[in-house]
Design a protein around this motif. Structure first.
Motif, PDB file in Angstrom:
ATOM      1  N   HIS A  32       0.867  -1.183   0.000  1.00  0.00           N
ATOM      2  CA  HIS A  32       0.000   0.000   0.000  1.00  0.00           C
ATOM      3  C   HIS A  32       0.896   1.221   0.000  1.00  0.00           C
ATOM      4  CE1 HIS A  32      -4.090  -1.501   0.643  1.00  0.00           C
ATOM      5  NE2 HIS A  32      -3.546  -2.439   1.385  1.00  0.00           N
ATOM      6  N   HIS A  33       0.304   2.353  -0.286  1.00  0.00           N
ATOM      7  CA  HIS A  33       0.996   3.623  -0.139  1.00  0.00           C
ATOM      8  C   HIS A  33       0.445   4.277   1.111  1.00  0.00           C
ATOM      9  CE1 HIS A  33       2.608   7.600  -0.924  1.00  0.00           C
ATOM     10  NE2 HIS A  33       3.418   7.021  -1.812  1.00  0.00           N
ATOM     11  N   ILE A  34       1.317   4.800   1.950  1.00  0.00           N
ATOM     12  CA  ILE A  34       0.888   5.386   3.220  1.00  0.00           C
ATOM     13  C   ILE A  34      -0.127   6.511   3.004  1.00  0.00           C
ATOM     14  CG2 ILE A  34       2.789   7.059   3.384  1.00  0.00           C
ATOM     15  CD1 ILE A  34       1.436   5.018   6.338  1.00  0.00           C
ATOM     16  N   ASN A  35      -0.011   7.249   1.895  1.00  0.00           N
ATOM     17  CA  ASN A  35      -0.933   8.356   1.632  1.00  0.00           C
ATOM     18  C   ASN A  35      -2.321   7.901   1.213  1.00  0.00           C
ATOM     19  OD1 ASN A  35       1.061  10.177   2.304  1.00  0.00           O
ATOM     20  ND2 ASN A  35       1.712  10.482   0.185  1.00  0.00           N
ATOM     21  N   SER A  36      -2.466   6.618   0.855  1.00  0.00           N
ATOM     22  CA  SER A  36      -3.800   6.112   0.496  1.00  0.00           C
ATOM     23  C   SER A  36      -4.619   5.788   1.742  1.00  0.00           C
ATOM     24  CB  SER A  36      -3.682   4.877  -0.412  1.00  0.00           C
ATOM     25  OG  SER A  36      -3.187   3.768   0.320  1.00  0.00           O
ATOM     26  N   ARG A  37      -3.992   5.956   2.928  1.00  0.00           N
ATOM     27  CA  ARG A  37      -4.648   5.750   4.220  1.00  0.00           C
ATOM     28  C   ARG A  37      -5.308   4.375   4.327  1.00  0.00           C
ATOM     29  NH1 ARG A  37      -3.593   9.789   7.452  1.00  0.00           N
ATOM     30  NH2 ARG A  37      -5.477   9.734   8.672  1.00  0.00           N
ATOM     31  N   PRO A  38      -4.537   3.304   4.129  1.00  0.00           N
ATOM     32  CA  PRO A  38      -5.126   1.964   4.252  1.00  0.00           C
ATOM     33  C   PRO A  38      -5.563   1.700   5.690  1.00  0.00           C
ATOM     34  CG  PRO A  38      -2.737   1.825   4.134  1.00  0.00           C
ATOM     35  CD  PRO A  38      -3.098   3.259   3.876  1.00  0.00           C
ATOM     36  N   ASP A  39      -6.569   0.851   5.852  1.00  0.00           N
ATOM     37  CA  ASP A  39      -7.035   0.462   7.183  1.00  0.00           C
ATOM     38  C   ASP A  39      -6.118  -0.618   7.736  1.00  0.00           C
ATOM     39  OD1 ASP A  39      -9.270   2.133   7.049  1.00  0.00           O
ATOM     40  OD2 ASP A  39     -10.462   0.603   6.042  1.00  0.00           O
ATOM     41  N   TYR A  40      -5.596  -0.398   8.928  1.00  0.00           N
ATOM     42  CA  TYR A  40      -4.757  -1.402   9.584  1.00  0.00           C
ATOM     43  C   TYR A  40      -4.583  -1.024  11.047  1.00  0.00           C
ATOM     44  CZ  TYR A  40      -1.004   2.040   9.037  1.00  0.00           C
ATOM     45  OH  TYR A  40      -0.250   3.178   9.077  1.00  0.00           O
ATOM     46  N   LYS A  41      -4.187  -1.998  11.810  1.00  0.00           N
ATOM     47  CA  LYS A  41      -3.805  -1.798  13.203  1.00  0.00           C
ATOM     48  C   LYS A  41      -2.299  -1.988  13.278  1.00  0.00           C
ATOM     49  CE  LYS A  41      -8.154  -3.680  14.706  1.00  0.00           C
ATOM     50  NZ  LYS A  41      -8.881  -4.904  14.754  1.00  0.00           N
ATOM     51  N   ALA A  42      -1.631  -1.135  14.030  1.00  0.00           N
ATOM     52  CA  ALA A  42      -0.187  -1.285  14.209  1.00  0.00           C
ATOM     53  C   ALA A  42       0.062  -2.056  15.499  1.00  0.00           C
ATOM     54  CB  ALA A  42       0.488   0.078  14.261  1.00  0.00           C
ATOM     55  N   TRP A  88       0.084  -3.816  10.745  1.00  0.00           N
ATOM     56  CA  TRP A  88       1.444  -3.421  10.397  1.00  0.00           C
ATOM     57  C   TRP A  88       2.316  -3.862  11.561  1.00  0.00           C
ATOM     58  CZ3 TRP A  88       5.582  -0.719  12.264  1.00  0.00           C
ATOM     59  CH2 TRP A  88       6.633  -0.541  11.371  1.00  0.00           C
ATOM     60  N   ILE A  89       3.269  -4.747  11.270  1.00  0.00           N
ATOM     61  CA  ILE A  89       4.178  -5.294  12.270  1.00  0.00           C
ATOM     62  C   ILE A  89       5.588  -5.157  11.711  1.00  0.00           C
ATOM     63  CG2 ILE A  89       4.831  -7.353  13.572  1.00  0.00           C
ATOM     64  CD1 ILE A  89       1.954  -8.401  13.056  1.00  0.00           C
ATOM     65  N   ASP A  90       6.416  -4.384  12.388  1.00  0.00           N
ATOM     66  CA  ASP A  90       7.745  -4.090  11.845  1.00  0.00           C
ATOM     67  C   ASP A  90       8.544  -5.338  11.485  1.00  0.00           C
ATOM     68  OD1 ASP A  90       8.145  -4.794  14.517  1.00  0.00           O
ATOM     69  OD2 ASP A  90       9.465  -3.111  14.958  1.00  0.00           O
ATOM     70  N   ALA A  91       8.510  -6.354  12.314  1.00  0.00           N
ATOM     71  CA  ALA A  91       9.330  -7.553  12.084  1.00  0.00           C
ATOM     72  C   ALA A  91       8.960  -8.277  10.794  1.00  0.00           C
ATOM     73  CB  ALA A  91       9.205  -8.514  13.266  1.00  0.00           C
ATOM     74  N   LEU A  92       7.706  -8.138  10.348  1.00  0.00           N
ATOM     75  CA  LEU A  92       7.247  -8.861   9.158  1.00  0.00           C
ATOM     76  C   LEU A  92       6.986  -7.947   7.967  1.00  0.00           C
ATOM     77  CD1 LEU A  92       4.842 -11.389  10.892  1.00  0.00           C
ATOM     78  CD2 LEU A  92       7.129 -11.844   9.974  1.00  0.00           C
ATOM     79  N   CYS A  93       6.544  -6.727   8.206  1.00  0.00           N
ATOM     80  CA  CYS A  93       6.194  -5.832   7.100  1.00  0.00           C
ATOM     81  C   CYS A  93       7.406  -5.133   6.508  1.00  0.00           C
ATOM     82  CB  CYS A  93       5.164  -4.805   7.571  1.00  0.00           C
ATOM     83  SG  CYS A  93       3.562  -5.556   7.957  1.00  0.00           S
ATOM     84  N   ILE A  94       8.500  -5.120   7.247  1.00  0.00           N
ATOM     85  CA  ILE A  94       9.760  -4.569   6.741  1.00  0.00           C
ATOM     86  C   ILE A  94      10.672  -5.736   6.394  1.00  0.00           C
ATOM     87  CG2 ILE A  94      11.807  -3.217   7.317  1.00  0.00           C
ATOM     88  CD1 ILE A  94      10.098  -1.690   9.359  1.00  0.00           C
ATOM     89  N   SER A 107      12.349   5.359   9.292  1.00  0.00           N
ATOM     90  CA  SER A 107      12.128   6.805   9.221  1.00  0.00           C
ATOM     91  C   SER A 107      10.655   7.148   9.003  1.00  0.00           C
ATOM     92  CB  SER A 107      12.990   7.427   8.118  1.00  0.00           C
ATOM     93  OG  SER A 107      12.477   7.133   6.830  1.00  0.00           O
ATOM     94  N   MET A 108       9.872   6.204   8.508  1.00  0.00           N
ATOM     95  CA  MET A 108       8.432   6.420   8.276  1.00  0.00           C
ATOM     96  C   MET A 108       7.564   5.954   9.445  1.00  0.00           C
ATOM     97  SD  MET A 108       8.033   5.136   4.319  1.00  0.00           S
ATOM     98  CE  MET A 108       6.267   5.116   4.468  1.00  0.00           C
ATOM     99  N   MET A 109       8.167   5.367  10.469  1.00  0.00           N
ATOM    100  CA  MET A 109       7.363   4.751  11.527  1.00  0.00           C
ATOM    101  C   MET A 109       6.436   5.727  12.236  1.00  0.00           C
ATOM    102  SD  MET A 109       9.929   1.847  13.024  1.00  0.00           S
ATOM    103  CE  MET A 109       8.828   0.999  14.121  1.00  0.00           C
ATOM    104  N   GLY A 110       6.832   6.983  12.374  1.00  0.00           N
ATOM    105  CA  GLY A 110       5.932   7.974  12.973  1.00  0.00           C
ATOM    106  C   GLY A 110       4.632   8.073  12.184  1.00  0.00           C
ATOM    107  N   SER A 111       4.738   8.180  10.863  1.00  0.00           N
ATOM    108  CA  SER A 111       3.545   8.246   9.999  1.00  0.00           C
ATOM    109  C   SER A 111       2.775   6.933  10.020  1.00  0.00           C
ATOM    110  CB  SER A 111       3.945   8.552   8.558  1.00  0.00           C
ATOM    111  OG  SER A 111       4.521   9.834   8.460  1.00  0.00           O
ATOM    112  N   ILE A 112       3.500   5.825  10.043  1.00  0.00           N
ATOM    113  CA  ILE A 112       2.844   4.519  10.044  1.00  0.00           C
ATOM    114  C   ILE A 112       1.987   4.366  11.300  1.00  0.00           C
ATOM    115  CG2 ILE A 112       3.251   2.026  10.236  1.00  0.00           C
ATOM    116  CD1 ILE A 112       5.731   2.522   8.351  1.00  0.00           C
TER     117      ILE A 112
END
Length: 119
Positions: A32-42, A88-94, A107-112
């Motif tokens: 996804h693109h972060i600007n498309s505002r996908p639905d997810y839980k972090a 969104w889970i850092d260990a798997l999504c990155i 560097s994008m984690m604040g926005s994520i």
């Protein structure tokens, strides 16, 4: 398993498939693109010891995750019997093996986290 992300704001969302308690945890990654505002839980959690790894299926491949993450996925899956859970889970999504991607995603984690429905 990890396709390159759009450098202008690409992220991966993990889709946790619903299932019963005994089935292997099964997930898939979707871009996804972060600007498309996908639905997810972090998911924010302590990685903990990586000495006791447990298997999950990610995009049809067996991967091993730490025990803390495995139990978090098991619990979240249990609460969603019918509908997949988007996370969104850092260990798997990155892609942790790609230093450039990892640095950019960190560097994008604040926005994520800001764009997540729930943390």
């Amino acid at each position: 398993m990890y396709r390159p992300l759009d450098p202008s704001g690409g992220i991966r969302i993990l889709v946790l498939e619903p299932s019963n308690d005994e089935a292997q945890i099964s997930c898939r990654l979707i871009p996804h693109h972060i600007n498309s505002r996908p639905d997810y839980k972090a998911l924010s959690y302590e990685w903990g010891s990586q000495s006791d790894l447990k298997p999950i299926s990610l995009n049809g491949q067996e991967v091993f995750v730490g025990e803390n993450l495995w139990w978090a996925l098991w619990y979240l899956r249990k609460g969603s019997i019918i509908t997949p859970t988007r996370l969104w889970i850092d260990a798997l999504c990155i892609n942790q093996q790609d230093e450039k991607e990892r640095g950019h995603q960190v560097s994008m984690m604040g926005s994520i986290y800001r764009n997540a429905d729930v943390i």
